[in-house]
Design an enzyme around this catalytic site. Structure first.
Site, PDB file in Angstrom:
ATOM      1  N   VAL A  43       0.871  -1.180   0.000  1.00  0.00           N
ATOM      2  CA  VAL A  43       0.000   0.000   0.000  1.00  0.00           C
ATOM      3  C   VAL A  43       0.904   1.225   0.000  1.00  0.00           C
ATOM      4  O   VAL A  43       1.608   1.478   0.986  1.00  0.00           O
ATOM      5  CB  VAL A  43      -0.920   0.003   1.239  1.00  0.00           C
ATOM      6  CG1 VAL A  43      -1.788   1.254   1.254  1.00  0.00           C
ATOM      7  CG2 VAL A  43      -1.789  -1.256   1.280  1.00  0.00           C
ATOM      8  N   GLU A  44       0.893   1.963  -1.112  1.00  0.00           N
ATOM      9  CA  GLU A  44       1.798   3.103  -1.249  1.00  0.00           C
ATOM     10  C   GLU A  44       1.154   4.400  -0.777  1.00  0.00           C
ATOM     11  O   GLU A  44      -0.020   4.423  -0.386  1.00  0.00           O
ATOM     12  CB  GLU A  44       2.267   3.188  -2.715  1.00  0.00           C
ATOM     13  CG  GLU A  44       3.049   1.936  -3.080  1.00  0.00           C
ATOM     14  CD  GLU A  44       3.624   1.942  -4.486  1.00  0.00           C
ATOM     15  OE1 GLU A  44       3.218   2.773  -5.315  1.00  0.00           O
ATOM     16  OE2 GLU A  44       4.498   1.082  -4.729  1.00  0.00           O
ATOM     17  N   GLU A  55       4.564  -7.263   3.205  1.00  0.00           N
ATOM     18  CA  GLU A  55       4.858  -7.986   4.442  1.00  0.00           C
ATOM     19  C   GLU A  55       4.300  -7.258   5.655  1.00  0.00           C
ATOM     20  O   GLU A  55       3.936  -7.895   6.652  1.00  0.00           O
ATOM     21  CB  GLU A  55       6.376  -8.154   4.582  1.00  0.00           C
ATOM     22  CG  GLU A  55       7.002  -9.078   3.544  1.00  0.00           C
ATOM     23  CD  GLU A  55       7.423  -8.374   2.260  1.00  0.00           C
ATOM     24  OE1 GLU A  55       6.874  -7.282   1.957  1.00  0.00           O
ATOM     25  OE2 GLU A  55       8.297  -8.898   1.554  1.00  0.00           O
ATOM     26  N   CYS A  89      11.927  -5.916   5.464  1.00  0.00           N
ATOM     27  CA  CYS A  89      10.897  -6.932   5.713  1.00  0.00           C
ATOM     28  C   CYS A  89      11.502  -8.254   6.182  1.00  0.00           C
ATOM     29  O   CYS A  89      10.825  -9.038   6.841  1.00  0.00           O
ATOM     30  CB  CYS A  89      10.017  -7.104   4.484  1.00  0.00           C
ATOM     31  SG  CYS A  89       8.968  -5.636   4.267  1.00  0.00           S
TER      32      CYS A  89
HETATM   33  N1  THU Z   1       7.709  -4.096  -1.896  1.00  0.00           N
HETATM   34  C1  THU Z   1       7.053  -4.957  -1.053  1.00  0.00           C
HETATM   35  O1  THU Z   1       5.844  -4.828  -0.859  1.00  0.00           O
HETATM   36  N2  THU Z   1       7.755  -5.933  -0.465  1.00  0.00           N
HETATM   37  C2  THU Z   1       9.078  -6.211  -0.705  1.00  0.00           C
HETATM   38  O2  THU Z   1       9.656  -7.091  -0.051  1.00  0.00           O
HETATM   39  C3  THU Z   1       9.779  -5.466  -1.760  1.00  0.00           C
HETATM   40  C4  THU Z   1       9.141  -4.179  -2.156  1.00  0.00           C
HETATM   41  C5  THU Z   1       6.956  -3.004  -2.525  1.00  0.00           C
HETATM   42  C6  THU Z   1       7.227  -1.641  -1.966  1.00  0.00           C
HETATM   43  C7  THU Z   1       6.797  -0.748  -3.136  1.00  0.00           C
HETATM   44  O3  THU Z   1       5.405  -0.522  -3.032  1.00  0.00           O
HETATM   45  C8  THU Z   1       7.065  -1.590  -4.361  1.00  0.00           C
HETATM   46  O4  THU Z   1       7.254  -2.928  -3.907  1.00  0.00           O
HETATM   47  C9  THU Z   1       8.301  -1.164  -5.151  1.00  0.00           C
HETATM   48  O5  THU Z   1       9.406  -1.080  -4.327  1.00  0.00           O
END
Ligand code: THU
Length: 134
Positions: A43-44, A55, A89
């Protein structure tokens, strides 16, 4: 539950991701010690640094659904490819799965200790407290 089911659950979770900035969906799925399947997606945020990795959502779901320990984990991107959890994570997974957590990455099955060697965890705090009596 085998990793095939976890990969499917992670792929499903990735379809829910909120990624208007990176356009890189991630889905995570894990099995708990008592047989629960839990998932999460990234979720950005317009303030990029506040982004929640998949995670983070998974761990929140773990606690909100009763807690316990993670025993198997995997995560995938938006085209279904298995990816490796980011550094932050790995630490998050250590807290709730420990060094023996089984992880499926693009290179195959391994333990969390393989991904995060010489980690700092709750055992370090326990050892310190034992020495200081606090
Ligand atoms: N991202 C994750 O959700 N988990 C990870 O272990 C690697 C990166 C997401 C963060 C961001 O929303 C997108 O991937 C690009 O970095």
């Amino acid at each position: 539950m085998d990793f095939t089911e976890l990969v499917s659950a992670a792929q499903q979770a990735a379809t829910k991701a909120y990624v208007p900035y990176s356009h890189y969906p991630v889905g995570a799925a894990a099995l708990t010690h008592d047989g629960r399947l839990i998932t999460g997606c990234n979720v950005e945020n317009a303030s990029y640094g506040l982004t929640l990795c998949a995670e983070c959502g998974l761990v929140s779901s773990l606690i909100a659904s009763g807690g316990g320990r993670l025993v198997k984990f995997t995560c995938v991107n938006g085209v279904g490819e298995i990816i490796t959890p980011c550094g932050r994570c790995r630490q998050l997974l250590l807290e709730f799965g420990g060094k023996t957590l089984q992880v499926l990455t693009a290179q195959g099955e391994c333990t969390l200790e393989d991904l995060l060697p010489q980690s700092f965890g709750d055992d370090d705090l326990d050892q310190y407290a034992t020495k200081t009596g606090e």
